[in-house]
Scaffold this active site. Structure first.
Site, PDB file in Angstrom:
ATOM      1  N   HIS A  42      18.302  22.171  28.035  1.00 63.95           N
ATOM      2  CA  HIS A  42      17.010  22.444  28.260  1.00 63.95           C
ATOM      3  C   HIS A  42      16.782  22.406  29.581  1.00 63.95           C
ATOM      4  O   HIS A  42      17.037  21.242  30.325  1.00 63.95           O
ATOM      5  CB  HIS A  42      16.189  21.678  27.245  1.00 63.95           C
ATOM      6  CG  HIS A  42      16.451  21.752  25.927  1.00 63.95           C
ATOM      7  ND1 HIS A  42      15.693  22.716  25.433  1.00 63.95           N
ATOM      8  CD2 HIS A  42      16.622  20.869  25.157  1.00 63.95           C
ATOM      9  CE1 HIS A  42      16.216  22.832  23.780  1.00 63.95           C
ATOM     10  NE2 HIS A  42      16.655  21.563  23.645  1.00 63.95           N
ATOM     11  N   CYS A  98      16.577  27.372  30.591  1.00 57.77           N
ATOM     12  CA  CYS A  98      15.119  28.071  31.010  1.00 57.77           C
ATOM     13  C   CYS A  98      14.550  27.644  32.387  1.00 57.77           C
ATOM     14  O   CYS A  98      14.873  26.622  32.840  1.00 57.77           O
ATOM     15  CB  CYS A  98      13.972  27.570  29.608  1.00 57.77           C
ATOM     16  SG  CYS A  98      14.358  28.007  28.167  1.00 57.77           S
TER      17      CYS A  98
END
Length: 238
Positions: A42, A98
């Protein structure tokens, strides 16, 4: 290698273990060394407090314990593995997360359109974010304002990052490819997911997999570097 499936507490991707691993990577680095940092997990971003970001945000990596220990900010990553890189050494970072385009805070970002034409954007700010003479490259999953998706193409029912899958496919299928060819190849695979070429997971991908072809996958793999170069002439070598 740090994974959340490890039982050894020193091999779990906690914030402190990732910090230790980053310091280990560059420790004793010499001319001729080739360093590789791969992160699949993440990513996020937060407000930039030291005014060294073009968009006003610091990009971050989220360790397993980020909710209690906090995230790893791009400023720290740059200071740990980019700035110490000596003359004659090379670093490649493959960041599958991301908001990851400038997560190494490298001075130059490659801006490429859909036809493959590109320009280098100078994002140099104070303080200096380059190396100590070495070369640093970052291949990231998406732009700083984009999210990345997952795929089960690598490991059956287990999800892995789409960038990781596309990167492996490109390098295995085309030995000796250039940085430009690598970037174009990865982007083509992800765009092809709209027509069933690659099954993706995640909130954006779920719409695509249901054949809602008017839904655009915005993820586009990116390249940044400590210096500018001809991406269609320079061969990609780890």
């Amino acid at each position: 290698m740090l994974t959340e499936d490890e039982t050894n507490p020193l091999k779990i991707p906690t914030k402190e273990n990732i910090r230790l691993a980053l310091r280990w990577l560059v420790q004793g680095c010499q001319p001729g060394d080739s360093l590789v940092f791969h992160f699949s997990g993440h990513g996020s971003k937060q407000l930039d407090n030291d005014m060294d970001e073009v968009d006003g945000f610091d990009e971050t990596l989220c360790p397993l314990d980020y909710e209690t220990r906090g995230m790893i900010v791009d400023d720290e990553i740059n200071a740990t593995i980019v700035r110490p890189l000596p003359q004659g050494a090379t670093l490649h970072a493959i960041i599958d997360a991301c908001y990851s385009q400038t997560v190494l805070d490298l001075p130059f970002v490659c801006r490429m359109n859909r036809e493959g034409y590109y320009t280098w954007e100078d994002q140099t700010r104070s303080p200096y974010k380059g190396t100590s003479g070495g070369l640093a490259f970052c291949i990231s999953a998406c732009d700083d304002n984009q999210t990345s998706v997952d795929t089960t193409a690598l490991a059956g029912n287990a999800s892995t990052g789409a960038l990781t899958y596309c990167f492996i496919q490109a390098v295995q299928n085309e030995p000796g490819l250039t940085y430009g060819r690598l970037l174009n190849s990865m982007r083509q695979v992800i765009r092809g997911a709209k027509t069933g070429g690659l099954r993706l997971n995640g909130p954006i991908a779920s719409l695509v997999n249901k054949a809602l072809f008017n839904t655009e996958i915005t993820q586009e793999p990116q390249l940044s570097s400590s210096e500018t170069f001809d991406i269609y002439a320079k061969q990609f070598i780890l």
